[in-house]
Enzyme design. Structure first.
Site, PDB file in Angstrom:
ATOM      1  CG  ASP A  33      -2.145  -1.003   0.976  1.00 35.58           C
ATOM      2  OD1 ASP A  33      -1.690  -2.080   0.405  1.00 35.58           O
ATOM      3  OD2 ASP A  33      -2.992  -1.153   1.757  1.00 35.58           O
ATOM      4  CD  GLU A  93      -5.183  -4.227   9.056  1.00 29.78           C
ATOM      5  OE1 GLU A  93      -4.873  -4.106   8.067  1.00 29.78           O
ATOM      6  OE2 GLU A  93      -5.931  -3.894   9.720  1.00 29.78           O
TER       7      GLU A  93
END
Length: 799
Positions: A533, A766
């Site tokens: 990302d 996460e």
């Protein structure tokens, strides 16, 4: 295969005519090869044993079959809090919020058993699922759900009335029949019944040991809309509350209802059993006996058997013992594999694909529809990412194959079956209304020029090494080989897609396509297709870029393909790529160093047009309506030049991760120094995604986009680096002892931090904070964060 192949729908609701009257656009044309999901190993008993399951990871508890337009069941309940309209919040779809203290599977075997615990503010719900084929004539057998409710109350004196809602819906629109004794709970009450082509005549029954303290109500709807079902139920409750002053369903149903919701209300601790039996033939009906075996004490015994079997298999598969790891650590290990297997879902629908310029699309918002497809896959996170992600799935299956390699092969096969004629696979799968409801609109349409790391090959390589290490029986070995034989043509096409569409200008160079070279909003244009990302790349994207991580992924892919060829032996297949030559090129240490190594930093870096003098500055911007607003806009203050990009982080360690660095090379020592340097990526909780020395460390990429891969600790890359530390600690070389010391400390740090967070929050996360080690991002992120179990058991892939 196509509902209307000559007319493709677009995002604006227009139809795009194909380039040729008789030709489907290539991007939505399936790859012309037999489907892997059609292999004999995935048929027969295997297919039937996996028919029913908890394949709805996006809801707190749900059951469905692996078929389009399935019979679907699920659980909802009213929370303590009320919304702005005064309605009680309905728990149904998993949410990534702090309202629910904790939830997740404690045990799940991926086939016929699972146990989940959900901690509400004032109660504990334990949901158990089990299947049984005994006595059933219906395809896939019978199943049962046990709901244990512990009503703790908000204080010792007051216990609120708990309202549970269990529903059954037929996605195919088949009419359901309401049971006659729903409102008068007896020893066993028939809730609903129906008939379907797949399972025959079926019934669903409810029993409870606390029936005297339970009140039941119902409502029926004609069209099942599971995504908005909770809204419909709340509306029904709201109307009834205003009429009667009580929170209860209306006890009415629409004509030809295909969905029924059953309210179960109580103030006491209760155990509720809901049994589903199928394949009922009136003339030989043994329904009562089958209900008895799936409820009450027989169900308790069956669940206990499954619990014991799960624990035994867990210890056997991951070679763990209570002597090596403490109780808390083992509990986290069980939760990771339980949540991974319990997070496997079945999805059906059509991906939305960005329309190529060759079509008659009028804007970039228009799209083509991929062919209708099913996908059996694990998901990264039930509340945040309840859908298939291509590069995540490779990491997931490193864990799953050690539990059940057939599940892994079928999942990998499902993904490869989604390949189009060009060898491209959409990297994110949003199939069906439920999946669509959990994703922002801007991420739905997939771009056919963009890829994702080919981590499925990491799994295939691991399976091949498992065969070499004799981890499989002869029959299992043959199944894997037959899978690889059929999969080869798709894997070959996938490699070729990468090798042509993502190649760079220089021989042996590659770069991730999809970066926005025109943006004036992003501090550093994102590289979503890389999986990293906002990890900083060259400041000015061009086709001169060289991405060191993709180069290493291509090395892995070529090496895996070469291994498959060697393993399968000479077969009658066309020679498309000389994989041994590609392996030789991409493992050329000198060439790698010429392209990506910075001698002064001792690090491997990307290459491209770059300047460090890029900032986000506030500017007054005039909109189309003439209004002036202040916005953060990207500005470049220096001239970019072709150079190595000076950001040390995960990308810098890819040659180390893929073990291209010779064990005796001084560069290896420098890599070990970088990894263990507290001023760069080392912390007491794991390795940081981006070094503290980077100019973009923990920097926002836009006004609203917080840093993601710019410092936080991620488990998948820590696992890969730890794997190579383990490798370099056991191969002959001058740095063995140094690698071993770093390995042991990093492994200990990762395990202790995950266990601590789980004890404090009840979740696997996460990613983890780079300074405090606290969990962040998606909770119940038992996708690749579950790799902590392989770290506990010291199971690492070989290259």
């Amino acid at each position: 295969m196509y509902s209307d192949p000559q007319m493709m729908m677009t995002g604006a609701g227009h139809k795009i005519a194909p380039d040729d009257e008789f030709q489907i656009p290539r991007v939505i044309t399936p790859f012309p090869a037999p489907k892997l999901s059609h292999l004999p190993m995935f048929q027969g008993d295997h297919k039937e044993s996996l028919y029913w399951g908890t394949y709805r990871p996006q809801v707190y508890f749900g059951v469905r079959a692996r078929t389009p337009h399935s019979l679907v069941a699920g659980l909802m309940w009213l929370g303590v809090e009320k919304d702005d309209d005064g309605k009680h919040e309905m728990r149904h779809f998993c949410e990534n919020s702090e309202d629910l203290k904790s939830f997740g599977w404690k045990e799940h075997d991926g086939i016929d058993f699972g146990r989940q615990v959900l901690f509400e503010q004032d109660m504990i719900l334990e949901t158990s699922f089990v299947k049984s084929k005994e006595g059933s004539l219906g395809y896939g057998g019978d199943w049962s759900v046990r709901i244990n409710l512990i009503n703790k109350g908000l204080n010792d004196k007051v216990k609120r009335r708990v309202h549970l809602f269990f529903y059954i819906a037929d996605e195919g629109g088949n009419v359901l029949n309401l049971g006659k004794d729903v409102l008068e709970l007896e020893e066993s009450s028939l809730l609903a019944s129906g008939s379907r082509a797949d399972v025959g005549n079926w019934q669903m029954h409810l029993t409870s040991e606390s029936q005297a303290h339970i009140e039941t109500h119902y409502c029926g709807f004609k069209k099942p809309d599971i995504v908005n079902l909770s809204d419909a139920v709340q509306k029904n409750l709201y109307v009834q509350e205003h009429k009667t002053g009580r929170l209860q369903l209306s006890d009415t149903s629409e004509d030809s209802s295909s969905i029924y919701v059953f309210q179960i209300s109580t103030t006491t601790q209760s155990t509720i059993d809901i049994a589903f039996v199928s394949g009922i033939k009136v003339e030989t009906s043994d329904v009562e006996q089958r209900i008895r075996t799936l409820t009450g004490s027989p169900l308790s015994s069956l669940l206990e058997e499954k619990h014991i079997a799960f624990n035994a298999k867990f210890m056997d598969c991951f070679h763990l013992s209570e002597k090596e790891l403490d109780y808390e650590t083992l509990m986290v290990g069980k939760a990771t594999i339980g949540n991974m297997l319990g997070g496997i879902g079945y999805f059906y629908g059509q991906s939305k694909i960005q329309a190529p310029t060759s079509t008659q699309a009028k804007s970039k918002d228009e799209f083509l529809l991929y062919w209708p497809a099913e996908l059996y896959t694990a998901v990264p996170s039930r509340p945040k990412f309840p859908r298939g992600f291509l590069w995540d799935e490779g990491f997931h299956q490193l864990l799953v194959w050690r539990w059940d390699f057939r599940i892994t092969l079928e999942i990998v096969g499902n993904w490869l079956d989604l390949m189009n004629i060009d060898g491209w696979i959409p990297r994110e799968q949003i199939l069906g209304d439920e999946a669509l409801s959990k994703i922002p609109k801007e991420y739905v349409v997939q771009i056919p020029s963009n890829g994702n790391p080919p981590t499925l090959l990491l799994v295939i390589r691991d399976l091949i090494n498992g065969i070499r290490a004799e981890k499989f029986k002869e029959e299992e070995r043959d199944e894997i080989l037959s899978f690889l034989d059929l999969a080869f043509v798709r894997l070959d096409a996938w490699f070729q897609w990468f090798n042509t569409s993502q190649k760079g200008k220089e021989m042996g160079s590659y770069y991730w396509h999809g970066r926005d070279s025109l943006t004036n909003r992003e501090l550093n244009p994102q590289s979503l297709s890389s999986g990293f990302d906002d990890y900083p790349r060259a400041s000015h994207p061009t086709d001169d870029e060289r991405h060191v991580d993709l180069r290493c992924w291509m090395y892995l892919a070529a090496d895996c393909m070469n291994s498959i060829i060697e393993f399968l032996g000479e077969r009658d297949r066309p020679e498309t790529v000389d994989y041994s030559s590609v392996v030789k090129l991409l493992s050329d240490f000198n060439l790698l160093n010429q392209m990506h190594h910075d001698h002064d930093l001792g690090a491997y870096l990307d290459f491209g047009y770059h300047t460090e003098d890029v900032r986000l500055v506030w500017k007054e911007v005039t909109g189309d309506d003439g209004r002036v607003s202040r916005e953060l806009v990207r500005e470049t203050f220096g001239n970019p030049e072709l150079r190595l990009v000076p950001h040390i982080g995960y990308v810098s360690f890819f040659p180390f991760m893929f073990r291209i660095i010779p064990p005796a090379s001084p560069i290896l020592e420098k890599q070990l120094d970088l990894i263990s340097n507290r001023s760069i990526v080392w912390s007491d909780y794991g390795l940081l995604s981006l070094g503290k020395t980077s100019s973009l460390y923990m920097k926002y990429n836009t006004e609203h986009e917080a840093p993601y891969w710019r410092g936080a600790i991620w488990m998948n890359m820590n696992y890969m680096i730890l794997s190579s530390l383990h490798h370099y600690s056991i191969v002959d070389g001058p740095y063995m002892a140094k690698a071993r010391t770093i390995y042991e400390e990093l492994r200990s740090n990762l395990i202790s931090n995950v266990v601590r967070n789980y004890a404090e929050t009840g979740y696997i996360w996460e990613h983890y904070d780079q300074t405090k080690g606290t969990g962040e991002g998606g909770r119940v992120f038992t996708g690749w964060s579950a790799l902590i179990l392989l770290i506990m058991s010291e199971e690492y892939p070989l290259f």
